[in-house]
Design a protein around this motif. Structure first.
Motif, PDB file in Angstrom:
ATOM      1  N   ARG A  95       0.833  -1.209   0.000  1.00  0.00           N
ATOM      2  CA  ARG A  95       0.000   0.000   0.000  1.00  0.00           C
ATOM      3  C   ARG A  95       0.864   1.253   0.000  1.00  0.00           C
ATOM      4  O   ARG A  95       0.533   2.245  -0.663  1.00  0.00           O
ATOM      5  CB  ARG A  95      -0.933  -0.012   1.216  1.00  0.00           C
ATOM      6  N   LEU A  96       1.946   1.229   0.760  1.00  0.00           N
ATOM      7  CA  LEU A  96       2.870   2.361   0.750  1.00  0.00           C
ATOM      8  C   LEU A  96       3.432   2.567  -0.657  1.00  0.00           C
ATOM      9  O   LEU A  96       3.467   3.698  -1.170  1.00  0.00           O
ATOM     10  CB  LEU A  96       4.002   2.101   1.748  1.00  0.00           C
ATOM     11  N   GLY A  97       3.872   1.492  -1.299  1.00  0.00           N
ATOM     12  CA  GLY A  97       4.405   1.607  -2.645  1.00  0.00           C
ATOM     13  C   GLY A  97       3.377   2.093  -3.650  1.00  0.00           C
ATOM     14  O   GLY A  97       3.685   2.916  -4.521  1.00  0.00           O
ATOM     15  N   GLU A  98       2.150   1.613  -3.520  1.00  0.00           N
ATOM     16  CA  GLU A  98       1.093   2.040  -4.438  1.00  0.00           C
ATOM     17  C   GLU A  98       0.774   3.516  -4.262  1.00  0.00           C
ATOM     18  O   GLU A  98       0.521   4.230  -5.233  1.00  0.00           O
ATOM     19  CB  GLU A  98      -0.158   1.177  -4.234  1.00  0.00           C
ATOM     20  N   MET A  99       0.780   3.990  -3.020  1.00  0.00           N
ATOM     21  CA  MET A  99       0.579   5.412  -2.767  1.00  0.00           C
ATOM     22  C   MET A  99       1.632   6.239  -3.488  1.00  0.00           C
ATOM     23  O   MET A  99       1.328   7.254  -4.139  1.00  0.00           O
ATOM     24  CB  MET A  99       0.609   5.675  -1.260  1.00  0.00           C
ATOM     25  N   LEU A 100       2.888   5.806  -3.429  1.00  0.00           N
ATOM     26  CA  LEU A 100       3.957   6.542  -4.107  1.00  0.00           C
ATOM     27  C   LEU A 100       3.811   6.454  -5.620  1.00  0.00           C
ATOM     28  O   LEU A 100       4.021   7.443  -6.340  1.00  0.00           O
ATOM     29  CB  LEU A 100       5.311   5.999  -3.664  1.00  0.00           C
ATOM     30  N   ARG A 101       3.472   5.271  -6.129  1.00  0.00           N
ATOM     31  CA  ARG A 101       3.288   5.115  -7.576  1.00  0.00           C
ATOM     32  C   ARG A 101       2.218   6.059  -8.105  1.00  0.00           C
ATOM     33  O   ARG A 101       2.313   6.574  -9.238  1.00  0.00           O
ATOM     34  CB  ARG A 101       2.912   3.671  -7.914  1.00  0.00           C
ATOM     35  N   ARG A 102       1.205   6.318  -7.292  1.00  0.00           N
ATOM     36  CA  ARG A 102       0.100   7.202  -7.680  1.00  0.00           C
ATOM     37  C   ARG A 102       0.394   8.672  -7.394  1.00  0.00           C
ATOM     38  O   ARG A 102      -0.508   9.486  -7.377  1.00  0.00           O
ATOM     39  CB  ARG A 102      -1.163   6.780  -6.951  1.00  0.00           C
TER      40      ARG A 102
ATOM     41  N   LEU B 189      10.997  -3.089  -1.331  1.00  0.00           N
ATOM     42  CA  LEU B 189       9.811  -2.417  -1.850  1.00  0.00           C
ATOM     43  C   LEU B 189      10.253  -1.796  -3.160  1.00  0.00           C
ATOM     44  O   LEU B 189      11.082  -0.886  -3.181  1.00  0.00           O
ATOM     45  CB  LEU B 189       9.307  -1.344  -0.887  1.00  0.00           C
ATOM     46  N   PHE B 190       9.708  -2.302  -4.260  1.00  0.00           N
ATOM     47  CA  PHE B 190      10.126  -1.917  -5.611  1.00  0.00           C
ATOM     48  C   PHE B 190       8.970  -1.181  -6.273  1.00  0.00           C
ATOM     49  O   PHE B 190       7.856  -1.715  -6.353  1.00  0.00           O
ATOM     50  CB  PHE B 190      10.499  -3.174  -6.395  1.00  0.00           C
ATOM     51  N   VAL B 191       9.233   0.036  -6.743  1.00  0.00           N
ATOM     52  CA  VAL B 191       8.200   0.859  -7.376  1.00  0.00           C
ATOM     53  C   VAL B 191       8.696   1.249  -8.764  1.00  0.00           C
ATOM     54  O   VAL B 191       9.798   1.784  -8.905  1.00  0.00           O
ATOM     55  CB  VAL B 191       7.899   2.129  -6.548  1.00  0.00           C
ATOM     56  N   SER B 192       7.884   0.962  -9.780  1.00  0.00           N
ATOM     57  CA  SER B 192       8.245   1.270 -11.161  1.00  0.00           C
ATOM     58  C   SER B 192       7.068   1.993 -11.818  1.00  0.00           C
ATOM     59  O   SER B 192       6.176   1.359 -12.390  1.00  0.00           O
ATOM     60  CB  SER B 192       8.585  -0.019 -11.918  1.00  0.00           C
ATOM     61  N   PRO B 193       7.033   3.333 -11.716  1.00  0.00           N
ATOM     62  CA  PRO B 193       5.855   4.073 -12.189  1.00  0.00           C
ATOM     63  C   PRO B 193       5.504   3.828 -13.649  1.00  0.00           C
ATOM     64  O   PRO B 193       4.326   3.695 -13.994  1.00  0.00           O
ATOM     65  CB  PRO B 193       6.249   5.536 -11.943  1.00  0.00           C
ATOM     66  N   ARG B 194       6.496   3.739 -14.530  1.00  0.00           N
ATOM     67  CA  ARG B 194       6.190   3.589 -15.954  1.00  0.00           C
ATOM     68  C   ARG B 194       5.761   2.167 -16.314  1.00  0.00           C
ATOM     69  O   ARG B 194       5.219   1.942 -17.401  1.00  0.00           O
ATOM     70  CB  ARG B 194       7.381   4.020 -16.800  1.00  0.00           C
ATOM     71  N   LEU B 195       5.979   1.236 -15.407  1.00  0.00           N
ATOM     72  CA  LEU B 195       5.447  -0.112 -15.585  1.00  0.00           C
ATOM     73  C   LEU B 195       4.176  -0.320 -14.765  1.00  0.00           C
ATOM     74  O   LEU B 195       3.632  -1.433 -14.760  1.00  0.00           O
ATOM     75  CB  LEU B 195       6.495  -1.152 -15.168  1.00  0.00           C
ATOM     76  N   ASP B 196       3.710   0.717 -14.072  1.00  0.00           N
ATOM     77  CA  ASP B 196       2.516   0.614 -13.206  1.00  0.00           C
ATOM     78  C   ASP B 196       2.682  -0.528 -12.201  1.00  0.00           C
ATOM     79  O   ASP B 196       1.733  -1.247 -11.888  1.00  0.00           O
ATOM     80  CB  ASP B 196       1.249   0.379 -14.048  1.00  0.00           C
ATOM     81  N   LEU B 197       3.885  -0.683 -11.674  1.00  0.00           N
ATOM     82  CA  LEU B 197       4.244  -1.871 -10.909  1.00  0.00           C
ATOM     83  C   LEU B 197       4.706  -1.527  -9.499  1.00  0.00           C
ATOM     84  O   LEU B 197       5.466  -0.578  -9.297  1.00  0.00           O
ATOM     85  CB  LEU B 197       5.384  -2.613 -11.633  1.00  0.00           C
ATOM     86  N   VAL B 198       4.229  -2.314  -8.536  1.00  0.00           N
ATOM     87  CA  VAL B 198       4.738  -2.284  -7.162  1.00  0.00           C
ATOM     88  C   VAL B 198       4.977  -3.731  -6.746  1.00  0.00           C
ATOM     89  O   VAL B 198       4.103  -4.579  -6.919  1.00  0.00           O
ATOM     90  CB  VAL B 198       3.738  -1.612  -6.197  1.00  0.00           C
ATOM     91  N   VAL B 199       6.163  -4.011  -6.218  1.00  0.00           N
ATOM     92  CA  VAL B 199       6.488  -5.358  -5.748  1.00  0.00           C
ATOM     93  C   VAL B 199       7.044  -5.268  -4.338  1.00  0.00           C
ATOM     94  O   VAL B 199       7.894  -4.422  -4.060  1.00  0.00           O
ATOM     95  CB  VAL B 199       7.528  -6.051  -6.646  1.00  0.00           C
ATOM     96  N   VAL B 200       6.548  -6.127  -3.462  1.00  0.00           N
ATOM     97  CA  VAL B 200       7.115  -6.271  -2.123  1.00  0.00           C
ATOM     98  C   VAL B 200       7.628  -7.695  -1.980  1.00  0.00           C
ATOM     99  O   VAL B 200       6.897  -8.651  -2.252  1.00  0.00           O
ATOM    100  CB  VAL B 200       6.074  -5.972  -1.026  1.00  0.00           C
ATOM    101  N   HIS B 201       8.883  -7.809  -1.595  1.00  0.00           N
ATOM    102  CA  HIS B 201       9.484  -9.115  -1.355  1.00  0.00           C
ATOM    103  C   HIS B 201      10.059  -9.139   0.048  1.00  0.00           C
ATOM    104  O   HIS B 201      10.810  -8.246   0.431  1.00  0.00           O
ATOM    105  CB  HIS B 201      10.604  -9.400  -2.357  1.00  0.00           C
ATOM    106  N   PHE B 202       9.687 -10.132   0.831  1.00  0.00           N
ATOM    107  CA  PHE B 202      10.288 -10.384   2.130  1.00  0.00           C
ATOM    108  C   PHE B 202      10.996 -11.734   2.065  1.00  0.00           C
ATOM    109  O   PHE B 202      10.424 -12.711   1.559  1.00  0.00           O
ATOM    110  CB  PHE B 202       9.240 -10.431   3.243  1.00  0.00           C
TER     111      PHE B 202
END
Length: 404
Positions: A286-293, A362-375
């Motif tokens: 959700r944090l990453g999606e907020m930043l992507r937006r 926490l990986f954010v890629s705005p131009r790919l509309d992508l957010v990935v979280v890996h633990f």
């Protein structure tokens, strides 16, 4: 006849086994540490807020069969990546929807997981917000806000130096060694991680006070936890509240998080800001999606747009555009920049990430509309090559974008 009990493949080691001398080479040790922070150390919650959780709509994609290229030229699929990275959780969002989600080794969607140094980036985001509001002067010395840091390497550096790992220093007269200082930092924060006969600092503030400059700030990139802890103290002085309360008030309580997050504390009750933060994978997504937006959740602007949209493009003049990522092999090409405690990929997709030891991303890629979280709970050893997480994330993103 009773069958003897055996440890299952997913059972983790008991807390009594958490001896710091075991280092990062035992996967059971690592997983226990990454999932049991509140059982190991005092902690303070980061409040999720009083409102309902925000929706994470599901649009499942079968990505298990997707073949991805590794840096050595081999190919692997997601299950193989999970094995290499000892993945505990993976959440992939594309255009705001969960397209893939896995929770492994006994973790569940509601399980808070150690974010490690990915937490540095969250603090950098808070600092950037306060600077944007005019409450924090990036050009001021840290000792301007925290007089006790005067004479230390961190006190004689500017806030901007701290945000870009720009100090050149050593602790207590020792030759600087990143790996050893990381271990010593853990001994400062957690008494159970101290070796027999330990007589060093027992709080973060004591630890920072031993740092002395060995070079002018702003002349070299040196990834070191003390920069972040000094910055956290600056922010506490400016706002008058704890790091947990500050992150909660500015960001976490506005995400629509499902769970409280938390920080572990040192013996003085001060948050381990550089890496002692735990949260669920879904809430970090959700944090990453907020930043992507662009800093928004729904119709609410949580992070100023000017802050959220310049993470990848705002590396100031005088700071390196090419830095070798810590987990990369020594002969790998340098492809990263570093800005406000975020790793910048310099790729065509404006990608950036928060990164921590053992595979936290926490990986954010705005131009790919992508957010990935890996633990993950990947062991740290020269004999265990790091899993190609970033390459996999980008290939997942380009696959999803080309197919939608």
């Amino acid at each position: 006849m009773t069958r003897p009990m055996t440890r299952s493949m997913t059972e983790t080691a008991p807390l009594s086994d958490l001896m710091w001398t075991r280092g990062y080479t035992d996967p059971d040790w690592v997983r226990r540490y990454t999932t049991a922070g509140r059982e190991i150390s005092p902690s303070r919650r980061v409040w999720r807020g009083a409102g309902p959780s925000s929706a994470l709509p599901a649009r499942p994609h079968d990505l298990d069969a997707l073949e991805m290229s590794a840096p050595d030229g081999s190919t692997l699929k997601l299950p193989e990546l999970f094995a290499a990275a000892r993945t505990d959780a993976l959440v992939v969002l594309h255009r705001g929807s969960v397209v893939y989600e896995r929770h492994l080794h006994g973790t569940e969607p509601h399980t808070p997981h150690f974010n490690a140094s990915a937490a540095k980036s969250y603090l950098g985001l808070v600092a950037a917000m306060l600077a944007h509001e005019g409450l924090l002067d990036r050009t001021a010395l840290a000792s301007h806000y925290v007089p006790e840091l005067a004479g230390t390497a961190f006190g004689e550096a500017t806030v901007d130096h701290l945000l870009h790992m720009g100090t050149h220093m050593s602790y207590a007269g020792r030759r600087f060694d990143k790996a050893i200082e990381a271990q010593r930092y853990f001994a400062v924060v957690g008494h159970q991680l101290r070796p027999y006969g330990y007589n060093g600092p027992t709080s973060i503030r004591e630890h920072l006070a031993t740092a002395r400059a060995t070079g002018a700030p702003g002349t070299e990139f040196r990834y070191e936890n003390g920069n972040v802890e000094a910055l956290a103290e600056v922010l506490r002085r400016i706002t008058g509240i704890s790091t947990s309360a500050l992150l909660g008030e500015l960001i976490w309580s506005h995400l629509g998080a499902e769970e409280d997050a938390y920080y572990i504390l040192d013996g003085e009750g001060v948050e381990a800001a550089c890496g002692g933060f735990s949260a669920t994978a879904r809430d970090v997504a959700r944090l990453g999606e907020m930043l992507r937006r662009g800093g928004t959740v729904g119709e609410r602007q949580v992070v100023p747009e000017a802050v959220a949209t310049t993470i990848a493009s705002g590396v100031p003049d005088g700071y390196p555009r090419r830095i070798r990522f810590p987990a990369a092999p020594t002969d790998s090409p340098a492809t990263f920049s570093y800005h406000d405690l975020w790793w910048i990929l310099n790729d065509p997709y404006d990608s950036y990430m928060a990164s921590g030891i053992h595979g936290q991303r926490l990986f954010v890629s705005p131009r790919l509309d992508l957010v990935v979280v890996h633990f993950g709970s990947q062991v740290m050893s020269p004999s265990v090559p790091p899993a190609p997480l970033v390459q996999a994330f980008l290939q997942i993103g380009t696959h999803l974008t080309s197919g939608n």
